[in-house]
Design a protein around this motif. Structure first.
Motif, short mmCIF file in Angstrom:
data_model
loop_
_atom_site.label_atom_id
_atom_site.label_comp_id
_atom_site.label_asym_id
_atom_site.label_seq_id
_atom_site.Cartn_x
_atom_site.Cartn_y
_atom_site.Cartn_z
N PHE A 1 -10.79 -8.59 5.18
CA PHE A 1 -9.64 -8.05 5.88
C PHE A 1 -10.03 -7.69 7.31
O PHE A 1 -11.08 -7.12 7.55
N ASP A 2 -9.13 -8.00 8.24
CA ASP A 2 -9.32 -7.56 9.62
C ASP A 2 -8.49 -6.28 9.81
O ASP A 2 -7.88 -5.78 8.86
N SER A 3 -8.46 -5.77 11.03
CA SER A 3 -7.75 -4.50 11.27
C SER A 3 -6.26 -4.63 10.98
O SER A 3 -5.64 -3.68 10.48
N LEU A 4 -5.67 -5.78 11.24
CA LEU A 4 -4.25 -5.98 10.95
C LEU A 4 -4.00 -5.91 9.44
O LEU A 4 -3.06 -5.26 8.99
N ALA A 5 -4.85 -6.57 8.66
CA ALA A 5 -4.67 -6.56 7.21
C ALA A 5 -4.80 -5.14 6.66
O ALA A 5 -4.04 -4.74 5.77
N PHE A 6 -5.75 -4.35 7.19
CA PHE A 6 -5.88 -2.96 6.74
C PHE A 6 -4.67 -2.13 7.16
O PHE A 6 -4.21 -1.27 6.42
N ALA A 7 -4.15 -2.38 8.34
CA ALA A 7 -2.96 -1.66 8.80
C ALA A 7 -1.77 -1.97 7.89
O ALA A 7 -1.01 -1.07 7.51
N ILE A 8 -1.61 -3.22 7.52
CA ILE A 8 -0.55 -3.62 6.59
C ILE A 8 -0.76 -2.94 5.25
O ILE A 8 0.18 -2.41 4.64
N LEU A 9 -2.01 -2.93 4.77
CA LEU A 9 -2.32 -2.30 3.49
C LEU A 9 -1.96 -0.82 3.49
O LEU A 9 -1.27 -0.34 2.58
N VAL A 10 -2.38 -0.10 4.50
CA VAL A 10 -2.11 1.34 4.57
C VAL A 10 -0.60 1.60 4.66
O VAL A 10 -0.08 2.50 4.00
N ALA A 11 0.11 0.77 5.43
CA ALA A 11 1.56 0.94 5.55
C ALA A 11 2.26 0.67 4.21
O ALA A 11 3.15 1.42 3.80
N ARG A 12 1.84 -0.38 3.51
CA ARG A 12 2.45 -0.68 2.21
C ARG A 12 2.14 0.39 1.19
O ARG A 12 3.00 0.75 0.39
N LEU A 13 0.92 0.88 1.22
CA LEU A 13 0.56 1.92 0.27
C LEU A 13 1.33 3.21 0.55
O LEU A 13 1.71 3.92 -0.38
#
Length: 81
Positions: free
Chosen positions: A36-48
């Motif tokens: 995961f890059d920073s965008l993927a982690f940002a998406i993950l945190v937002a979805r969670l």
């Protein structure tokens, strides 16, 4: 669904969308090794936050970003009510 399974499910969905091949999801897996890059982690945190109703990284003033998948899961499991 447990917090851990919710996180793993979201990670698998994001990996598919971002065309990332995830290694086996284990507690001791370094977040740097997830692909995961920073965008993927940002998406993950937002979805969670949408699914679980909390972002543990903004709730606590002294929250440090975890380094392993297990630490990441525990951050969500241990959010004060």
């Amino acid at each position: 669904m447990s917090v851990k399974s919710t996180i793993f499910s979201a990670m698998k969905q994001i990996a598919e969308e971002q065309k990332v091949t995830l290694p086996p999801l284990e507690d001791d897996l370094s977040l740097n090794e997830t692909g995961f890059d920073s965008l993927a982690f940002a998406i993950l945190v937002a979805r969670l936050e949408d699914e679980l109703g909390v972002d543990p990284f903004t709730v606590a003033e002294d929250a440090a970003f975890p380094s392993t998948l297990g630490e990441f899961v525990r951050a969500y499991e241990n959010v004060p009510a």
